[in-house]
Design a protein around this motif. Structure first.
Motif, PDB file in Angstrom:
ATOM      1  N   LEU A  45      -4.996  -5.111  -3.107  1.00 41.64           N
ATOM      2  CA  LEU A  45      -4.049  -4.827  -4.192  1.00 41.64           C
ATOM      3  C   LEU A  45      -4.299  -4.208  -5.527  1.00 41.64           C
ATOM      4  O   LEU A  45      -3.551  -3.611  -6.047  1.00 41.64           O
ATOM      5  N   LYS A  46      -5.653  -4.389  -5.923  1.00 42.45           N
ATOM      6  CA  LYS A  46      -6.177  -3.683  -6.997  1.00 42.45           C
ATOM      7  C   LYS A  46      -6.227  -2.314  -6.877  1.00 42.45           C
ATOM      8  O   LYS A  46      -5.784  -1.241  -7.804  1.00 42.45           O
TER       9      LYS A  46
ATOM     10  N   LEU B 100      -7.554  -9.268  -2.662  1.00 38.19           N
ATOM     11  CA  LEU B 100      -7.487  -8.730  -3.953  1.00 38.19           C
ATOM     12  C   LEU B 100      -7.914  -7.243  -4.300  1.00 38.19           C
ATOM     13  O   LEU B 100      -7.339  -6.653  -5.024  1.00 38.19           O
TER      14      LEU B 100
ATOM     15  N   GLN C 251       5.182  -9.616  -6.821  1.00 37.69           N
ATOM     16  CA  GLN C 251       4.870 -10.884  -7.465  1.00 37.69           C
ATOM     17  C   GLN C 251       3.737 -10.873  -8.759  1.00 37.69           C
ATOM     18  O   GLN C 251       3.677 -11.902  -9.703  1.00 37.69           O
ATOM     19  N   THR C 252       3.109  -9.815  -8.809  1.00 40.47           N
ATOM     20  CA  THR C 252       2.181  -9.696  -9.721  1.00 40.47           C
ATOM     21  C   THR C 252       2.560  -8.583 -10.917  1.00 40.47           C
ATOM     22  O   THR C 252       1.919  -8.327 -11.907  1.00 40.47           O
ATOM     23  N   ALA C 253       3.625  -7.902 -10.617  1.00 39.87           N
ATOM     24  CA  ALA C 253       4.031  -7.120 -11.420  1.00 39.87           C
ATOM     25  C   ALA C 253       4.920  -7.755 -12.978  1.00 39.87           C
ATOM     26  O   ALA C 253       5.433  -8.462 -12.719  1.00 39.87           O
ATOM     27  N   ASN C 254       4.457  -7.006 -13.761  1.00 42.80           N
ATOM     28  CA  ASN C 254       5.133  -7.549 -15.124  1.00 42.80           C
ATOM     29  C   ASN C 254       6.643  -6.958 -15.554  1.00 42.80           C
ATOM     30  O   ASN C 254       7.413  -7.346 -16.115  1.00 42.80           O
TER      31      ASN C 254
ATOM     32  N   GLN D  84       3.601  -8.478  -2.346  1.00 46.14           N
ATOM     33  CA  GLN D  84       2.418  -8.988  -3.218  1.00 46.14           C
ATOM     34  C   GLN D  84       2.286  -8.278  -4.459  1.00 46.14           C
ATOM     35  O   GLN D  84       2.155  -8.712  -5.541  1.00 46.14           O
ATOM     36  N   ALA D  85       2.477  -6.735  -4.592  1.00 38.10           N
ATOM     37  CA  ALA D  85       2.740  -6.145  -5.657  1.00 38.10           C
ATOM     38  C   ALA D  85       3.819  -6.694  -6.721  1.00 38.10           C
ATOM     39  O   ALA D  85       3.718  -6.708  -7.897  1.00 38.10           O
TER      40      ALA D  85
ATOM     41  N   GLU E 102      12.692  -6.441  -4.238  1.00 37.77           N
ATOM     42  CA  GLU E 102      12.704  -7.101  -5.258  1.00 37.77           C
ATOM     43  C   GLU E 102      14.237  -7.896  -5.522  1.00 37.77           C
ATOM     44  O   GLU E 102      14.749  -8.681  -5.985  1.00 37.77           O
TER      45      GLU E 102
ATOM     46  N   PHE F  28      -2.467  -1.019  -7.255  1.00 37.58           N
ATOM     47  CA  PHE F  28      -1.949  -0.859  -8.861  1.00 37.58           C
ATOM     48  C   PHE F  28      -2.700   0.276  -9.336  1.00 37.58           C
ATOM     49  O   PHE F  28      -2.149   1.116 -10.021  1.00 37.58           O
TER      50      PHE F  28
END
Length: 155
Positions: free
Chosen positions: A5-6, A2, A81-84, A78-79, A38, A9
């Motif tokens: 990943l932080k 984590l 999956q968490t991207a809005n 990973q990025a 993607e 971002f």
């Protein structure tokens, strides 16, 4: 995990002037990898041909060794999956890529889409959305699509 990943971002969201050249380059590499993965992810399948197309596009664009490419693609998954949204990925490209480089990204996305010999409506929609966010004109978009289709030998 984590924490890594932080940091990714934060590197994407940090102003370009506050990043080192290496951090900016990695952020661009990651943004490109996210967009390519993607395309593969959006149709619900993870085809070996599409994975190979992603690796080939990243290798060609960034000249990274295989282990670094594999790590980049893993971080991109990973990025993604968490991207809005895609804006924070495309905004760094808009700031630092030339128009020709942005067109190359769109063409690489088309190559990933064509790699499995099946063009999905979700892939078309995603690539169109990204092209708009990258300010790629309709003519440039169609040209990239035709070059990718020809490279895939689909007519």
């Amino acid at each position: 995990m984590l924490h890594a990943l932080k940091e990714l971002f934060e590197s994407l969201l940090a102003p370009a002037g506050s990043q080192s050249p290496q951090e900016r380059e990695h952020a661009l590499q990651l943004a490109t990898a996210v967009l390519l993965t993607e395309v593969m992810r959006v149709d619900g399948s993870s085809d070996a041909a599409q994975q190979a197309a992603i690796m080939a596009a990243l290798r060609e664009r960034f000249a990274l060794p295989d282990d670094a490419l594999a790590q980049l693609v893993q971080q991109a998954r990973q990025a993604a999956q968490t991207a809005n949204d895609y804006y924070h990925f495309t905004s760094s490209m808009n700031e630092q890529f030339t128009q020709a480089q942005k067109i190359e990204v769109v063409e690489a996305m088309w190559r990933v889409a064509y790699a499995d010999a099946h063009l999905d409506a979700n892939e078309i929609s995603l690539i169109g959305k990204i092209a708009n966010l990258l300010y790629v004109t309709q003519g440039e978009y169609i040209g990239a699509k035709m070059r990718a289709k020809e490279a895939a030998q689909l007519g």
